[in-house]
Motif scaffolding. Structure first.
Motif, short mmCIF file in Angstrom:
data_model
loop_
_atom_site.label_atom_id
_atom_site.label_comp_id
_atom_site.label_asym_id
_atom_site.label_seq_id
_atom_site.Cartn_x
_atom_site.Cartn_y
_atom_site.Cartn_z
N TYR A 66 0.85 -1.18 0.00
CA TYR A 66 0.00 0.00 0.00
C TYR A 66 0.89 1.23 0.00
O TYR A 66 2.09 1.15 0.29
N MET A 86 -8.79 -1.91 4.95
CA MET A 86 -8.10 -0.93 4.12
C MET A 86 -9.04 0.25 3.90
O MET A 86 -10.11 0.08 3.30
N THR A 90 -7.11 4.45 -0.34
CA THR A 90 -5.72 4.03 -0.14
C THR A 90 -5.26 3.20 -1.33
O THR A 90 -5.85 2.15 -1.62
N HIS A 92 -3.60 0.35 -3.00
CA HIS A 92 -3.20 -0.94 -2.45
C HIS A 92 -3.03 -1.97 -3.55
O HIS A 92 -3.65 -1.87 -4.61
#
Length: 169
Positions: A66, A86, A90, A92
């Motif tokens: 990430y 998560m 974000t 990732h």
């Protein structure tokens, strides 16, 4: 979804293994999307979407790459039987071997919501390329389409900052 559906994860993982498929969507509703993914050893991009995600490692281990708010790449290891949250937005990149299986639950896509797939230069870490999709149906496999678009274009794989060309896998 009525009546409520029961999903036996062992049956799903066996079916994915037997058919060699990578993803089985368990349900796709306006406020909830769930799927089981098999092996993401080939992943190199970072996925960005507007939904929080919950991951449960059914079998084996995932290295979840990430990018921090400062732009640094970091990794969290999710062992078998563990969960991860998560936050939305974000970048990732879930990476796990072919014999591993993960259950992912997130909010269903809203109308005209955009999923982004970003690649970063392995030499200077600059943004190489971004693919964007409106994903009305997750079964359409936006990840595979993003990969085709990226790896079929040398221009997309060439870093504007340092000139490095990311090789095809």
């Amino acid at each position: 979804m009525f009546p409520p559906r029961l999903v036996k994860l062992e049956e799903v993982t066996n079916r994915l293994r037997d058919t060699q498929k990578r993803v089985e969507v368990l349900w796709q509703e306006p406020e909830s999307l769930a799927f089981v993914a098999r092996g993401r050893e080939y992943r190199s991009e970072f996925h960005v979407n507007d939904s929080d995600e919950f991951t449960y490692m059914i079998k084996n281990t995932m290295n979840l790459h990430y990018r921090t708010p400062e732009g640094r790449e970091e990794i969290i290891v999710i062992p078998e039987g563990s969960v991860n949250f998560m936050p939305a937005g974000t970048p990732h990149s879930p990476r796990f071997p072919l014999d591993a299986f993960a259950l992912i639950v997130e909010r269903g896509r809203r109308q005209n919501e955009i999923d982004k797939f970003q690649w970063f230069c392995p030499k200077c870490d600059g943004l190489l390329h971004e693919e964007q999709f409106v994903v009305a149906d997750y079964r359409a496999d936006p990840v595979s389409q993003a990969y085709r678009n990226f790896f079929e274009s040398e221009k997309a794989r060439t870093c504007n900052a340092c000139g490095n060309v990311m090789p095809k896998p």
